[in-house]
Design an enzyme around this catalytic site. Sequence first.
Site, PDB file in Angstrom:
ATOM      1  N   GLU A 146      -1.786  -4.976  -6.814  1.00 40.38           N
ATOM      2  CA  GLU A 146      -2.541  -4.658  -8.030  1.00 40.38           C
ATOM      3  C   GLU A 146      -1.766  -4.967  -9.311  1.00 40.38           C
ATOM      4  O   GLU A 146      -1.616  -4.125 -10.197  1.00 40.38           O
ATOM      5  CB  GLU A 146      -3.013  -3.199  -7.996  1.00 40.38           C
ATOM      6  CG  GLU A 146      -4.032  -2.978  -6.885  1.00 40.38           C
ATOM      7  CD  GLU A 146      -4.873  -1.720  -7.018  1.00 40.38           C
ATOM      8  OE1 GLU A 146      -4.473  -0.799  -7.747  1.00 40.38           O
ATOM      9  OE2 GLU A 146      -5.929  -1.662  -6.385  1.00 40.38           O
ATOM     10  N   GLU A 183      -7.834  -4.068   0.602  1.00 42.27           N
ATOM     11  CA  GLU A 183      -8.075  -2.629   0.444  1.00 42.27           C
ATOM     12  C   GLU A 183      -9.546  -2.402   0.159  1.00 42.27           C
ATOM     13  O   GLU A 183     -10.127  -3.077  -0.709  1.00 42.27           O
ATOM     14  CB  GLU A 183      -7.273  -2.038  -0.723  1.00 42.27           C
ATOM     15  CG  GLU A 183      -5.834  -1.771  -0.417  1.00 42.27           C
ATOM     16  CD  GLU A 183      -5.128  -1.037  -1.548  1.00 42.27           C
ATOM     17  OE1 GLU A 183      -5.747  -0.176  -2.202  1.00 42.27           O
ATOM     18  OE2 GLU A 183      -3.942  -1.353  -1.771  1.00 42.27           O
TER      19      GLU A 183
HETATM   20  C1  BG6 Z   1      -5.161   1.090  -4.802  1.00 42.86           C
HETATM   21  C2  BG6 Z   1      -3.724   1.186  -4.465  1.00 42.86           C
HETATM   22  O1  BG6 Z   1      -5.220   1.073  -6.161  1.00 42.86           O
HETATM   23  O2  BG6 Z   1      -6.020   2.126  -4.521  1.00 42.86           O
HETATM   24  C3  BG6 Z   1      -3.395   2.212  -3.398  1.00 42.86           C
HETATM   25  O3  BG6 Z   1      -3.180  -0.056  -4.121  1.00 42.86           O
HETATM   26  C4  BG6 Z   1      -4.269   3.443  -3.608  1.00 42.86           C
HETATM   27  O4  BG6 Z   1      -2.020   2.485  -3.461  1.00 42.86           O
HETATM   28  C5  BG6 Z   1      -5.720   3.042  -3.481  1.00 42.86           C
HETATM   29  O5  BG6 Z   1      -3.960   4.495  -2.761  1.00 42.86           O
HETATM   30  C6  BG6 Z   1      -6.714   4.181  -3.560  1.00 42.86           C
HETATM   31  O6  BG6 Z   1      -6.478   4.946  -4.690  1.00 42.86           O
HETATM   32  P1  BG6 Z   1      -6.285   6.518  -4.601  1.00 42.86           P
HETATM   33  O7  BG6 Z   1      -5.931   6.923  -5.937  1.00 42.86           O
HETATM   34  O8  BG6 Z   1      -7.585   7.052  -4.132  1.00 42.86           O
HETATM   35  O9  BG6 Z   1      -5.187   6.752  -3.609  1.00 42.86           O
END
Ligand code: BG6
Length: 490
Positions: free
Chosen positions: A203, A385
């Site tokens: 990111e 992700e």
């Molecule tokens: C992404 C990141 O932004 O979102 C992760 O790369 C992160 O590290 C994921 O955990 C989900 O976000 P959150 O805040 O729900 O954990």
Amino acid sequence: MSYALPKDFLWGGATADFQYEGGFNEGGRGILSHDYETDGSLENPRHHTLKMPGGEIIRPKSSFFHADPVPKEAQPVFLDDSYYPSHQAVDFYHRYKEDIALMAGMGFNIFRFSICWSRIFPTGEENEPNEKGLKFYDAVIDEMAKYNMEPLITICHDEIPMELALKYDGWSSRYVIDCYLKYCKALFTRYGKKCRYWLTFNEINAIRGFGPCGTRESAGQDRYQAAHHMFIASAKAVQLGHEMMPNSMFGAMYAMSELYPETCKPEDMFHQLQERRENWYFIDTMARGYYHSYSKDLWKRHNVKEIQMEPNDTQTLKEGQLDFVSFSYYRSNTTKAGDPWFNVGGSANPYLEVTPWGWPVDPLGLRYCMNEIYDRIQKPLFIVENGLGAIDEVDENNFVEDDYRIDYLSDHFKVMADAINVDGVHCLGYTMWAPIDLVSLSTGEMKKRYGFVYVDMDDKGNGTLNRTPKKSYNWMKRVIETNGAVLDEL
Ligand code: BG6
């Protein structure tokens, strides 16, 4: 059209070291930027604990996108009355065999994890890597190989050894490029024969404040100068990686929530175009290999006076282009004329439901996003992700009936298949965030759970840490077994 995916499609899960691994003072690991971040919640953001030279304790906010600036003279300090989730996380450090077996049980053929920079170079400045740290990831990768699961390694997931953050202001300093390349070389030397897919940064378009990337200001001149150093570091890592590992493929990861204009009013449409460039700026520069013509306008609106560059930088960017574009997709956002730049969240979208954390759920936005990136960049994509952060309730048998997670994933898988099978987007694979419950990045909570596997731990780190598959676990197994074809029946 069937939802079955191409035969070589990669299915897996994704994690990040400081949210998952723990073992923060074991195996010679150095202190990492995230180690001073406390837990938090949606209402009460996490903070860093710092001490001013006069002894005063300060707690600057360390939220997802809008961290408070940190005074230069402040030094991090661990306080007895605070809880620091990265220290134990959910203990993958000691439980990796069990976790990998659970992932293999669903049929994963790839697992994306990040290497902890300060486990390999504790301060970032040693001449030689820490052998114990290297051995830990040897063990992880070898365990995965038993199940024919290949690694997708994130070299740097929003983090930096604390020493580099404090001494040099992290990526504000060009010197950190050398530290990063020394780290990359150590990884390529050690794992080059075992790993094909690499991500230089996570990111990178969401560079955050002091903690994650080491810069104390996450705005204006500092932010864009730091980004330039990261672009050069990435491009040099790609070149080095290609030389050392001829079959390797490199990507970097972008936070790519879809972005809609609030109305079709021309001013809103134009604002959306400009706001979207806040993301394209990072992808264009790294995947097309040059600063796009709109960059000057973007710098102007962020009060960037001048990006300091060295004579070879243009050539480096050109020669170190990414091989594929990977991204996270959780949600979409809505924006309108007059909104501040880089305003994550934006206005509410009346057509979409939101999660308990206010994240709009928008499966079709994923298809839109895949097409948008592929049309523009024309390089393979990798969804690294995607997932649903939800509050899971365990029943008396310690079981979680997470139909809402199945629905979310099913809807996203269907549009992903359409983007690939109908629209012709080339996508290498999908790694779901996060297969085993782990600590939330934005809030530091444990109760914001993503996993197919429940981890018995609360927001303060209490619990047995035992792992139990949820209902979605067997569902995912079936999806992978049929390579998506089963989605026709759902
Ligand atoms: C992404 C990141 O932004 O979102 C992760 O790369 C992160 O590290 C994921 O955990 C989900 O976000 P959150 O805040 O729900 O954990």
